[in-house]
Design an enzyme around this catalytic site. Structure first.
Site, short mmCIF file in Angstrom:
data_model
loop_
_atom_site.label_atom_id
_atom_site.label_comp_id
_atom_site.label_asym_id
_atom_site.label_seq_id
_atom_site.Cartn_x
_atom_site.Cartn_y
_atom_site.Cartn_z
CG HIS A 96 -0.13 0.16 2.52
ND1 HIS A 96 0.56 -0.89 3.08
CD2 HIS A 96 0.09 1.23 3.33
CE1 HIS A 96 1.17 -0.48 4.19
NE2 HIS A 96 0.90 0.80 4.36
CG ASP A 98 1.32 4.93 4.86
OD1 ASP A 98 0.86 3.79 4.84
OD2 ASP A 98 2.43 5.23 5.37
CG HIS A 251 5.07 1.29 3.12
ND1 HIS A 251 4.64 2.52 2.67
CD2 HIS A 251 4.38 1.05 4.25
CE1 HIS A 251 3.72 3.00 3.49
NE2 HIS A 251 3.53 2.12 4.46
NE ARG A 266 2.55 6.38 10.05
CZ ARG A 266 1.60 6.09 9.16
NH1 ARG A 266 1.62 4.95 8.52
NH2 ARG A 266 0.64 6.93 8.92
O1 LIG Z 1 5.76 -1.41 10.25
C1 LIG Z 1 6.17 -1.14 9.13
O2 LIG Z 1 7.24 -1.54 8.69
C2 LIG Z 1 5.31 -0.27 8.23
C3 LIG Z 1 3.90 -0.21 8.68
C4 LIG Z 1 3.10 0.73 7.82
O3 LIG Z 1 2.52 0.38 6.85
C5 LIG Z 1 3.08 2.15 8.19
O4 LIG Z 1 3.59 2.53 9.25
O5 LIG Z 1 2.54 2.93 7.40
FE LIG Z 2 1.80 2.10 5.71
#
Ligand SMILES: O=C(O)CCC(=O)C(=O)O
Ligand SMILES: [Fe+2]
Length: 278
Positions: A96, A98, A251, A266
């Site tokens: 996907h 984001d 990702h 994040r």
């Molecule tokens: O945990 C991860 O490596 C990515 C998870 C994810 O898709 C995000 O944080 O947008």
């Molecule tokens: Fe993500």
């Protein structure tokens, strides 16, 4: 003493010789250019307090406060990406990009590893620019004339088919009402490159086409973007940071570490409206 930038194939570059707590204007300019060029930057062995993580993100723009993820205590700007040993579901386990369901999708996220399994828990990235470049001229031209719809409803909304053990991971299902229309081929706002902007997480169909009519072409494009030669794989250690560009990459967080904890912080940075390539 400059920084080193080691490209990782079609997408991504590992950056060395930099302490993200201390960025002078020249280094910041190099990082900006590398980010626009490679789509995702990887850093190792960074010691970032939440304040330093926030300050780092703010070099790229305003922080987007996530509506659906649990925030880190006392830091609404930082979302927790967490999987506990007794959990099966992980966040972002399918390809996907984001925020494509937002009218103005976020620029990208800075994901910082706090606690990671010794093996597994890698994140894959794919280049949506290289994927576009490697299509034939005929389909490129057709895609440039299309727009696609994106939605958050089926992922974060009340009707989302989520497994039981995600309780507490996501919040505000009632606010998952975003729908957006974006060009299928965008002009990257910084690099100027043409980018294929559809993804299996949030894209529902092409504008003016039914879901059924859209599915075969979307499936073809998804398979093409995910070809191994368009991807890279990042193995995390505590203190690693990945900063990806949502406009240029996909990702996927590999869910292969059941029984172990993985905890990431994040921060997401706001983006700009997306323009069609032509
Ligand atoms: O945990 C991860 O490596 C990515 C998870 C994810 O898709 C995000 O944080 O947008
Ligand atoms: Fe993500």
């Amino acid at each position: 003493m400059g920084i080193t930038v080691q490209p990782q194939g079609a997408v991504g570059a590992e950056v060395g010789g930099v302490d993200l707590n201390h960025l002078d204007p020249a280094t910041l300019a190099e990082l900006r250019e590398a980010h626009a060029q490679y789509g995702v930057l990887f850093f190792r062995d960074q010691q970032l307090t939440p304040e330093a993580h926030i300050a780092l993100a703010e070099h790229w723009g305003e922080i987007n406060i996530n509506r659906f993820f649990t925030p880190v205590e006392n830091y609404p700007q930082i979302a927790e990406v967490r999987k506990e040993p007794d959990q099966q579901f992980n966040i972002g386990g399918g390809w996907h990009t984001d925020h494509s369901y937002d009218q103005i999708p976020a620029l990208g996220s800075l994901l910082y590893a706090k606690e990671v399994p010794t093996t597994g828990g890698d994140t894959l990235f794919a280049s949506c620019g290289v994927a576009f470049d490697t299509l034939s001229e005929g389909i490129k031209d057709m895609l440039r004339s299309l727009r696609a719809l994106h939605s958050s409803r089926h992922v974060f909304g009340q009707s989302a088919a989520l497994p039981d053990d995600v309780t507490g991971l996501f919040a505000n299902a009632d606010q998952a009402t975003q729908d957006a229309v974006h060009p299928v081929v965008i002009r990257h706002p910084l690099s100027g490159r043409e980018i294929l902007y559809v993804n299996p997480g949030f894209t529902t169909h092409f504008e003016g086409w039914s879901v059924q009519e859209s599915a075969p072409l979307l499936q073809f494009l998804y398979g093409h973007i995910a070809r191994p030669e368009h991807t890279c794989r990042f193995h995390w250690q505590p203190g690693s940071l990945a900063f990806w560009d949502n406009r240029a990459t996909w990702h996927l967080a590999v869910n292969d570490y059941h029984g172990h904890r993985r905890l990431m912080h994040r921060i997401t940075v706001e983006g700009v409206p997306l323009a069609a390539a032509r």
